[in-house]
Design a protein around this motif. Structure first.
Motif, PDB file in Angstrom:
ATOM      1  N   UNK A  46      -7.755  65.537  52.576  1.00  0.00           N
ATOM      2  CA  UNK A  46      -7.101  64.782  51.505  1.00  0.00           C
ATOM      3  C   UNK A  46      -8.046  63.736  50.911  1.00  0.00           C
ATOM      4  N   UNK A  47      -8.091  63.689  49.584  1.00  0.00           N
ATOM      5  CA  UNK A  47      -8.945  62.738  48.874  1.00  0.00           C
ATOM      6  C   UNK A  47      -8.069  61.769  48.096  1.00  0.00           C
ATOM      7  N   UNK A  48      -8.374  60.478  48.207  1.00  0.00           N
ATOM      8  CA  UNK A  48      -7.686  59.443  47.441  1.00  0.00           C
ATOM      9  C   UNK A  48      -8.673  58.903  46.407  1.00  0.00           C
ATOM     10  N   UNK A  49      -8.469  59.272  45.140  1.00  0.00           N
ATOM     11  CA  UNK A  49      -9.404  58.941  44.065  1.00  0.00           C
ATOM     12  C   UNK A  49      -8.812  57.861  43.171  1.00  0.00           C
ATOM     13  N   UNK A  50      -9.676  56.939  42.732  1.00  0.00           N
ATOM     14  CA  UNK A  50      -9.195  55.735  42.057  1.00  0.00           C
ATOM     15  C   UNK A  50      -8.616  55.997  40.673  1.00  0.00           C
ATOM     16  N   UNK A  51      -9.089  56.999  39.950  1.00  0.00           N
ATOM     17  CA  UNK A  51      -8.623  57.224  38.589  1.00  0.00           C
ATOM     18  C   UNK A  51      -8.825  58.680  38.210  1.00  0.00           C
ATOM     19  N   UNK A  85     -15.973  69.110  42.544  1.00  0.00           N
ATOM     20  CA  UNK A  85     -16.803  69.271  43.740  1.00  0.00           C
ATOM     21  C   UNK A  85     -16.239  70.332  44.673  1.00  0.00           C
ATOM     22  N   UNK A  86     -14.897  70.482  44.669  1.00  0.00           N
ATOM     23  CA  UNK A  86     -14.301  71.514  45.504  1.00  0.00           C
ATOM     24  C   UNK A  86     -13.124  71.080  46.349  1.00  0.00           C
ATOM     25  N   UNK A  87     -12.759  69.792  46.268  1.00  0.00           N
ATOM     26  CA  UNK A  87     -11.574  69.331  46.985  1.00  0.00           C
ATOM     27  C   UNK A  87     -10.325  69.766  46.222  1.00  0.00           C
ATOM     28  N   UNK A  88      -9.249  70.008  46.943  1.00  0.00           N
ATOM     29  CA  UNK A  88      -8.023  70.470  46.287  1.00  0.00           C
ATOM     30  C   UNK A  88      -6.835  69.530  46.501  1.00  0.00           C
ATOM     31  N   UNK A  89      -6.780  68.856  47.646  1.00  0.00           N
ATOM     32  CA  UNK A  89      -5.675  67.936  47.927  1.00  0.00           C
ATOM     33  C   UNK A  89      -6.089  66.534  47.497  1.00  0.00           C
ATOM     34  N   UNK A  90      -5.709  66.150  46.271  1.00  0.00           N
ATOM     35  CA  UNK A  90      -6.215  64.914  45.671  1.00  0.00           C
ATOM     36  C   UNK A  90      -5.072  64.013  45.229  1.00  0.00           C
ATOM     37  N   UNK A  91      -5.108  62.784  45.704  1.00  0.00           N
ATOM     38  CA  UNK A  91      -4.170  61.747  45.247  1.00  0.00           C
ATOM     39  C   UNK A  91      -4.896  60.920  44.187  1.00  0.00           C
TER      40      UNK A  91
END
Length: 212
Positions: free
Chosen positions: A62-67, A77-83
């Motif tokens: 899981x990735x937590x991205x700021x914006x 990049x290849x991540x799929x589970x993104x907040x």
């Protein structure tokens, strides 16, 4: 006619805007095993470029991205589970995701010179977070002939871009400035910047065009 300059590492696609790169990103070497973590937080798309630079492949983390732009970089990049964060300021983003990260082992790839309290807020909130300095923003020496003429409208995308602009060109009191956010505006304390309501390059450009 007055000209609009975007002082940023991110280039504008609007052909009426002049891109001015006074900074450059240098990525640092590090080793990390993503499988050891429960979540990955990113406050810049450079975090994903740093992973690529170090030959690290995405996993189901899981990735937590700021914006939105940061989330788009994570997806590319290849991540799929993104907040995707609702708050585009580091401190506010930290408070937003704090309840979601409690009890998790978290990885944070950061720049060398961080201006927000993002890391401290999560640490003080009890998050088990490991911070790795993955990149740094350094001065890109520019020829004086690139200095914007008097009465130009300057859009600044980060505090370090303000500092590196001054190092390259000094200042002219006739400049009108737009800041992408509140933290960058503080760096422009020697003038009176307009602060974009949205922390987005295109929003800054739209604001700049109202001044022409």
């Amino acid at each position: 006619m007055r000209k609009i300059y975007l002082v940023s590492n991110t280039k504008a696609t609007d052909e009426s805007v002049i891109n001015l790169s006074v900074s450059k990103i240098e990525f640092l070497k590090f080793e990390i095993n993503l499988s050891e973590y429960d979540a990955f937080v990113a406050t810049s798309k450079n975090a994903f470029k740093a992973l690529k630079f170090n030959g690290i492949s995405p996993i189901n983390l899981p990735v937590f991205a700021i914006a939105n732009s940061c989330a788009a970089a994570a997806r590319e990049f290849g991540f799929s589970e993104i907040y995707t964060g609702q708050n585009a300021y580091g401190d506010d983003f930290a408070r937003e995701i704090l309840p979601l990260l409690k009890g998790k082992k978290v990885l944070y790839l950061k720049g060398k010179d961080s201006v927000s309290n993002f890391l401290e807020i999560l640490q003080d909130g009890g998050v088990n977070i490991k911070a790795v300095i993955a990149y740094e923003n350094v001065l890109n020496p520019c020829k004086m002939e690139l200095k914007p003429p008097k009465d130009s409208i300057l859009i600044f995308a980060s505090p370090v871009n303000v500092r590196n602009f001054l190092s390259n060109f000094g200042w002219d009191e006739s400049y009108q400035t737009i800041s992408i956010g509140k933290v960058t505006a503080k760096e422009l304390k020697f003038t009176t910047p307009l602060v974009s309501q949205s922390q987005d390059i295109n929003a800054c450009i739209a604001l700049a065009k109202t001044l022409l």
